[in-house]
Design an enzyme around this catalytic site. Structure first.
Site, PDB file in Angstrom:
ATOM      1  N   ALA A 268     -26.276  68.518 -16.545  1.00 12.62           N
ATOM      2  CA  ALA A 268     -24.987  68.297 -17.207  1.00 12.62           C
ATOM      3  C   ALA A 268     -23.838  67.954 -16.271  1.00 12.62           C
ATOM      4  CB  ALA A 268     -24.613  69.547 -18.012  1.00 12.62           C
ATOM      5  N   PRO A 270     -21.321  66.346 -13.634  1.00 13.72           N
ATOM      6  CA  PRO A 270     -20.042  67.064 -13.628  1.00 13.72           C
ATOM      7  C   PRO A 270     -19.366  67.212 -14.989  1.00 13.72           C
ATOM      8  CG  PRO A 270     -19.679  64.817 -12.950  1.00 13.72           C
ATOM      9  CD  PRO A 270     -21.168  64.945 -13.170  1.00 13.72           C
ATOM     10  N   LYS A 273     -20.809  63.937 -20.212  1.00  9.35           N
ATOM     11  CA  LYS A 273     -21.524  63.936 -21.485  1.00  9.35           C
ATOM     12  C   LYS A 273     -21.334  65.259 -22.212  1.00  9.35           C
ATOM     13  CE  LYS A 273     -24.975  60.685 -19.694  1.00  9.35           C
ATOM     14  NZ  LYS A 273     -24.520  60.761 -18.275  1.00  9.35           N
ATOM     15  N   ASP A 318     -32.694  75.594 -12.817  1.00  7.12           N
ATOM     16  CA  ASP A 318     -33.497  74.440 -12.426  1.00  7.12           C
ATOM     17  C   ASP A 318     -34.206  73.944 -13.674  1.00  7.12           C
ATOM     18  OD1 ASP A 318     -35.520  72.691 -11.431  1.00  7.12           O
ATOM     19  OD2 ASP A 318     -35.345  73.662  -9.476  1.00  7.12           O
ATOM     20  N   CYS A 387     -29.703  56.634 -15.020  1.00  9.30           N
ATOM     21  CA  CYS A 387     -28.780  55.552 -14.644  1.00  9.30           C
ATOM     22  C   CYS A 387     -29.469  54.629 -13.652  1.00  9.30           C
ATOM     23  CB  CYS A 387     -27.469  56.102 -14.095  1.00  9.30           C
ATOM     24  SG  CYS A 387     -27.639  57.177 -12.648  1.00  9.30           S
TER      25      CYS A 387
END
Length: 459
Positions: A268, A270, A273, A318, A387
């Protein structure tokens, strides 16, 4: 020779700062941590030049080395880090910054060479640059027709393995991708709809003479038409907008979160989203922000506070071991990847990855999917995003995951895509590969999957 740290500590001009940073980046320093540190002693004009030099040389390194190789008697890499980066900096100014006179670029490089070493270093620097200028019209890039991969590598400053993959996969379109990869990143804003509207934010930007247009992809999105420091725009500190590419905004739209659901955002930090999900459900869902980095989670919390979101469950975990978590209605897995879809934003990534890394990343991504699916309710939705633009990390990962899990099914999300994009949607995996040259956004991959066929929410 001076160390990069000593050079940085004594930097009083843009060029010495940039050379010091280039040495650190080349040694494996994290781009995000290096790009702006140590600029406080420079005036505004020098700060802008320093950042441009650092980013430009990092992006164009292979091209700069091509030119230098034609006048050096030894390989570029055999020079000390300080000497070769000072030369690259000068060539970048000579070839790509027309506003800087040739004489100034050469003279400043020679002055810096004096500071970097003995008299011979300055003489070498002067001789190389003067020779290069004399031969400027006779040094040509590799022929695009006869050597297409080598042309891609040199003209667009790509590692050979990326140039090869792009040529084999995209053919002639690879040149457009190459041109994008060495360009400046576009800035997009996401209006925080819990505080304002896109229309109000657009009007506020125009009042400040900041060129901006509404996104045609996401209803909260705004494209800036000029280069501007987003944090300096009025409304930033009050959380009226978040700086985010439209492809990243689209991921949360595809997730399609609903009020009263439990939603996991894995990977998540920084927080772009995460905050978008909260806004889409009007703060009426249970949103869990999961990331292995506690430092990055602190940034997420700061960003969410700025945006006015305080009901997020932060979990430093993790992603390959989510033991003890409850079941979720929707899961967004924003997986770690090679990042080749955001090269203008992270210029050093092209030099920090290799084809072997992709295999390791794909293995990790598969493990994360296998772990995440354990915590998805029957009928729940899982969105997988990266990405990057490699089939190894994207389509192949999803295909293998579906093969391992016969109860998981692709979901058609073309309703969230502009009409022309529908032809690029891959129905067999419920995904789409977004490409900067084709879709005019960052290079993201998005896949949407459902567990079973039932719908479910928190009771």
């Amino acid at each position: 020779m001076r160390s990069s740290q000593n050079l940085l500590e004594n930097a009083r001009d843009a060029r010495s700062w940039a050379v010091a940073k280039l040495i650190q980046v080349e040694a494996g320093g994290a781009w995000a941590n290096l790009a702006r540190g140590g600029l406080s002693d420079l005036n505004a004009k020098d700060r802008a030049l320093a950042v441009e030099l650092l980013a430009g040389v990092t992006r164009r390194k292979a091209t700069l080395d091509w030119y230098l190789a034609h006048v050096l008697k030894q390989p570029v890499e055999s020079l000390t880090p300080a000497i070769r980066n000072n030369l690259r900096l000068a060539v970048y100014q000579l070839w790509f910054l027309s506003r800087i006179p040739e004489s100034a670029a050469v003279n400043e490089a020679v002055k810096l060479a004096h500071r970097l070493g003995h008299k011979g270093v300055a003489s070498l620097t002067n001789a190389v640059l003067r020779n290069l200028l004399r031969r400027r019209e006779t040094i040509h890039l590799p022929n695009a027709d006869k050597e297409p991969v080598e042309h891609l590598r040199v003209a667009y400053s790509l590692p050979a393995w990326i140039a090869t993959q792009w040529w084999e996969r995209f053919g002639l379109d690879a040149s457009a991708l190459g041109a994008w990869s060495i360009g400046a990143p576009r800035i997009s804003l996401r209006a925080n709809v819990s505080k304002t509207t896109r229309g109000q934010l657009l009007e506020s930007l125009r009042e400040k003479n900041i060129g901006a247009i509404p996104s045609a992809i996401v209803p909260e999105g705004i494209r800036l038409e000029q280069s501007v420091e987003p944090a300096a725009i009025e409304g930033y500190s009050d959380g009226f907008f978040y700086v985010q590419d439209e492809a990243a905004m689209l991921v949360s739209r595809v997730l399609d979160p609903r009020p009263h659901e439990r939603i996991f955002d894995i990977g998540a930090a920084p927080g772009g989203k995460t905050s978008h999900i909260v806004e889409l459900v009007n703060n009426q869902a249970e949103v869990w922000a999961i990331d292995r980095s506690e430092a990055r989670l602190k940034r997420l919390e700061e960003n969410c506070r700025r945006m006015g979101h305080h009901n997020i469950v932060v979990q430093p975990r993790d992603a390959v071991d989510l033991t003890g978590l409850p079941l979720a209605d929707r899961i967004l897995l924003d997986a770690p990847c090679s990042g080749l879809g955001v090269l203008p934003r992270k210029p050093d990534l092209r030099w920090n990855q290799n084809s072997e890394n992709l295999v390791d990343l794909a293995h990790l991504q598969g493990r994360m999917l296998d772990e995440a699916i354990k915590y998805l309710k029957p009928g729940g939705i899982l969105v997988y995003s990266t990405c990057t633009m490699t089939t190894t990390e994207n389509q192949a990962v999803v295909k293998e995951f579906l093969a391992r899990n016969p109860d998981i099914h692709p979901v058609d999300f073309t309703e969230h895509l502009p009409g022309p994009w529908h032809q690029d949607f891959e129905r067999e995996i419920g995904g789409i590969q977004l490409r900067p040259d084709r879709h005019d956004v960052d290079g993201f991959f998005i896949a949407k999957l459902r567990r079973g066929m039932m719908e479910s929410s928190i009771s």
